[in-house]
Design a protein around this motif. Sequence first.
Motif, short mmCIF file in Angstrom:
data_model
loop_
_atom_site.label_atom_id
_atom_site.label_comp_id
_atom_site.label_asym_id
_atom_site.label_seq_id
_atom_site.Cartn_x
_atom_site.Cartn_y
_atom_site.Cartn_z
N ILE A 6 0.86 -1.18 0.00
CA ILE A 6 0.00 0.00 0.00
C ILE A 6 0.90 1.23 0.00
O ILE A 6 1.71 1.42 0.92
N PHE A 7 0.78 2.01 -1.04
CA PHE A 7 1.54 3.25 -1.16
C PHE A 7 0.65 4.40 -0.71
O PHE A 7 -0.46 4.56 -1.22
N ILE A 8 1.13 5.19 0.24
CA ILE A 8 0.38 6.34 0.75
C ILE A 8 1.14 7.60 0.35
O ILE A 8 2.34 7.72 0.61
N PRO A 141 4.22 11.64 -4.46
CA PRO A 141 3.23 11.35 -5.51
C PRO A 141 3.84 10.82 -6.81
O PRO A 141 3.25 9.95 -7.46
N GLU A 142 5.02 11.30 -7.19
CA GLU A 142 5.62 10.82 -8.43
C GLU A 142 6.03 9.35 -8.34
O GLU A 142 6.05 8.64 -9.34
N VAL A 143 6.31 8.85 -7.14
CA VAL A 143 6.60 7.43 -6.97
C VAL A 143 5.33 6.62 -7.19
O VAL A 143 5.35 5.56 -7.84
N VAL A 144 4.20 7.12 -6.68
CA VAL A 144 2.92 6.44 -6.92
C VAL A 144 2.64 6.42 -8.41
O VAL A 144 2.22 5.38 -8.95
N ALA A 168 -3.56 9.73 -0.33
CA ALA A 168 -4.23 8.71 -1.13
C ALA A 168 -3.53 7.37 -0.95
O ALA A 168 -2.30 7.30 -0.92
N ALA A 169 -4.32 6.31 -0.82
CA ALA A 169 -3.78 4.95 -0.71
C ALA A 169 -3.92 4.26 -2.06
O ALA A 169 -5.03 4.15 -2.59
N THR A 170 -2.82 3.82 -2.61
CA THR A 170 -2.80 3.07 -3.86
C THR A 170 -2.23 1.71 -3.53
O THR A 170 -1.12 1.60 -3.02
N GLU A 171 -2.99 0.67 -3.80
CA GLU A 171 -2.62 -0.67 -3.36
C GLU A 171 -2.35 -1.58 -4.55
O GLU A 171 -3.09 -1.56 -5.52
N ILE A 172 -1.29 -2.36 -4.44
CA ILE A 172 -1.03 -3.40 -5.43
C ILE A 172 -0.94 -4.73 -4.68
O ILE A 172 -0.54 -4.78 -3.51
N VAL A 186 -8.79 7.59 -0.19
CA VAL A 186 -8.06 8.66 0.47
C VAL A 186 -8.25 8.47 1.97
O VAL A 186 -9.38 8.31 2.44
N LEU A 187 -7.15 8.48 2.71
CA LEU A 187 -7.23 8.32 4.15
C LEU A 187 -7.77 9.58 4.78
O LEU A 187 -7.45 10.68 4.35
N GLY A 188 -8.59 9.45 5.77
CA GLY A 188 -9.16 10.59 6.47
C GLY A 188 -10.03 10.11 7.60
O GLY A 188 -10.14 8.92 7.85
#
Length: 191
Positions: A6-8, A141-144, A168-172, A186-188
């Motif tokens: 999970i990328f945050i 963000p650019e890593v995501v 933002a959580a982006t999951e692979i 989006v975490l909140g």
Amino acid sequence: MTCRVIFISPASSSSLRRARFDDGDPLDEAGAAQAAAAAGQLRAPGRAFVSPSVRSGQTAAALGLDAVAERALAGLDVGRWRGRTLDEVAAAEPSELARWMADPDAAPHGGESVRDLCGRVAGWLAEDGESDGRTVAVVEPEVVRAVVVQVLGAPESAFWHVDVPPLAATEISGRSGRWNLRVGRVLGPSD
């Protein structure tokens, strides 16, 4: 066993709000509050990593992660543009900025090209991203964007077509060569 990463993206900072290339500034007051409000929303990971930037480190800490800085997950090196706003660069070097955004191999700022960043992130996914279990990484963000390009097998020219909001959580999940992508959370604070 399935690997899940999970990328945050980090919470907001002055640089982000002003469209300024990161210059090491901390989270702003609103970003710190947003990150604190999101604490506890992630299950404890087996491993946690963080981009070696101030705002990523502060976001990871606010989320309660004991994360290890990982150079391979650093944001894009923008060379001499660091600390300048996008508008400043556009006014001073319009053709260089246009070339950089159109050509994934271009690095007119003297830093890293988009293709180089995507390759660096792909290398991390192939090696360190293969651990069984859950990994959380708080990254720029650019890593995501680079992760999304890699997982979808998209050309690097698609990099600029991926928007990554703060927290933002982006999951692979899966394994190298066979990743599945989950976007949109989006975490909140909980509703």
